[in-house]
Design a protein around this motif. Structure first.
Motif, PDB file in Angstrom:
ATOM      1  N   PHE A   1       0.719  -1.116   0.052  1.00 34.19           N
ATOM      2  CA  PHE A   1       0.014   0.156  -0.153  1.00 34.19           C
ATOM      3  C   PHE A   1       0.814   1.125  -0.070  1.00 34.19           C
ATOM      4  N   TYR A   2       1.908   1.254   0.732  1.00 32.16           N
ATOM      5  CA  TYR A   2       2.708   2.441   0.948  1.00 32.16           C
ATOM      6  C   TYR A   2       3.627   2.851  -0.547  1.00 32.16           C
ATOM      7  N   GLU A   3       3.900   1.820  -1.173  1.00 31.22           N
ATOM      8  CA  GLU A   3       4.468   2.057  -2.576  1.00 31.22           C
ATOM      9  C   GLU A   3       3.700   3.013  -3.489  1.00 31.22           C
TER      10      GLU A   3
ATOM     11  N   CYS B   1       1.442  10.675  -2.872  1.00 28.23           N
ATOM     12  CA  CYS B   1       1.781  11.840  -2.132  1.00 28.23           C
ATOM     13  C   CYS B   1       2.926  12.693  -2.591  1.00 28.23           C
ATOM     14  N   SER B   2       3.900  12.194  -3.187  1.00 20.33           N
ATOM     15  CA  SER B   2       5.134  12.965  -3.688  1.00 20.33           C
ATOM     16  C   SER B   2       4.363  13.781  -4.936  1.00 20.33           C
ATOM     17  N   GLN B   3       3.610  13.379  -5.698  1.00 17.19           N
ATOM     18  CA  GLN B   3       2.970  14.235  -6.742  1.00 17.19           C
ATOM     19  C   GLN B   3       2.282  15.502  -6.112  1.00 17.19           C
ATOM     20  N   PHE B   4       1.281  14.931  -5.138  1.00 22.32           N
ATOM     21  CA  PHE B   4       0.405  16.098  -4.363  1.00 22.32           C
ATOM     22  C   PHE B   4       1.460  17.249  -3.876  1.00 22.32           C
TER      23      PHE B   4
ATOM     24  N   GLU C   1       1.603  21.048  -4.953  1.00 19.42           N
ATOM     25  CA  GLU C   1       1.581  22.159  -3.858  1.00 19.42           C
ATOM     26  C   GLU C   1       2.503  23.126  -3.808  1.00 19.42           C
ATOM     27  N   SER C   2       4.009  22.547  -3.950  1.00 19.58           N
ATOM     28  CA  SER C   2       5.117  23.305  -3.845  1.00 19.58           C
ATOM     29  C   SER C   2       5.122  24.251  -4.832  1.00 19.58           C
ATOM     30  N   ASN C   3       5.090  23.546  -6.241  1.00 17.16           N
ATOM     31  CA  ASN C   3       4.951  24.568  -7.341  1.00 17.16           C
ATOM     32  C   ASN C   3       3.996  25.513  -7.492  1.00 17.16           C
ATOM     33  N   LEU C   4       2.898  25.239  -7.060  1.00 18.79           N
ATOM     34  CA  LEU C   4       1.608  26.302  -6.936  1.00 18.79           C
ATOM     35  C   LEU C   4       2.014  27.453  -5.765  1.00 18.79           C
TER      36      LEU C   4
END
Length: 298
Positions: A66-68, A74-77, A81-84
């Motif tokens: 599940f973690y994979e 989460c990495s994409q989210f 968020e960082s880019n925005l």
């Protein structure tokens, strides 16, 4: 299954730190809340995700699988968020403005240059429109604000702020050199060929009123669509015309054209900021508005 992204985010941090207390601290929440979320997530998924012990939280085989997927998501989210955040900040923000050509030449270009000297990573997206179109675009929420140069009426929630005042000057080419150095009335000058904007332009209506106030009817020989076309028309000796001084600085210095001194003072005009008080502004846009309010651009 009723799990949402917040459940997955909590699972991600617990798996990353292998500790409920550290995960709760990283997410600025309480340990009981994190424990309760993990319990509900396991219940919804129908399997155990962690093996609990005195040393911490270890993923079960099901939890590792599940973690994979959750870690990748989460990495994409987090990246989004960082880019925005960067786009909305002073590190990589973008400011959207609608402006008239007079406002650009007489104020906005210089203001943008000064602002970029302080915040070099902020970008500008400029739409060159009439005053009427600029106001409409602000109402529609398609730009952060507008900077215009013609008289206008607005209604709430729009607000306006005068950024600077200026006077148009009357210019001529070498063909009418007999006008140079003289103080002339608008009545005397009305006999010469005139160059102006088309009748639809707000600036043209402003000029019509100026002539009417002095008992004359304004009937230009040449009508042009944009202010920046008046200068080359005057330079080619096709007539005389009013223009903001910033458009003509180089030609005046080189004496390709000259200023005609008019007895009747041409009315003062304004460069005006328009914005919507209900429209959410980015960090960059808010800082630029503050900069415009505190800085004098001559």
């Amino acid at each position: 299954m009723n799990s949402n992204f917040e459940h997955y985010r909590i699972f991600y941090y617990v798996a990353k730190y292998e500790n409920l207390t550290k995960a709760a601290s990283a997410m600025h929440t309480s340990q009981p809340s994190v424990t309760r979320t993990i319990h509900n997530l396991e219940k919804n998924l129908g399997c155990r995700l962690f093996e609990r012990s005195k040393t911490g939280m270890k993923l079960t085989p099901e939890g590792e699988v599940f973690y994979e997927y959750i870690a990748a998501g989460c990495s994409q989210f987090f990246k989004a968020e960082s880019n925005l955040s960067d786009m909305l900040s002073l590190d990589n923000g973008t400011i959207y403005i609608s402006a008239t050509e007079t406002a650009l030449h007489c104020y906005l270009f210089q203001a943008m240059e000064s602002f970029n000297a302080r915040y070099p990573n902020v970008h500008f997206k400029i739409l060159n429109n009439s005053t009427k179109k600029s106001i409409h675009i602000v109402k529609e929420g398609n730009v952060d604000f507008a900077v215009v140069s013609a008289p206008f009426h607005i209604e709430k929630p729009l607000k306006k702020q005068i950024l600077r005042e200026y006077h148009d000057i009357l210019i001529s080419g070498k063909r009418y050199s007999e006008l140079k150095g003289k103080q002339l009335s608008i009545n005397q000058l009305s006999k010469y060929p005139w160059i102006s904007l088309t009748s639809e332009a707000i600036t043209r209506k402003f000029l019509n009123q100026y002539f009417e106030k002095n008992g004359l009817k304004f009937e230009p020989d040449i009508e042009l669509a944009t202010t920046d076309m008046i200068l080359p028309a005057v330079r080619h000796n096709l007539g005389i015309g009013f223009i903001p001084p910033e458009f003509a600085i180089d030609d005046l210095d080189s004496e390709e054209i000259f200023e005609i001194h008019v007895q009747e003072t041409f009315p003062e005009r304004n460069i005006t900021l328009i914005y919507d008080t209900e429209y959410p502004q980015s960090i960059a846009a808010k800082e630029f508005l503050k900069f415009l309010s505190e800085t004098t651009i001559l």
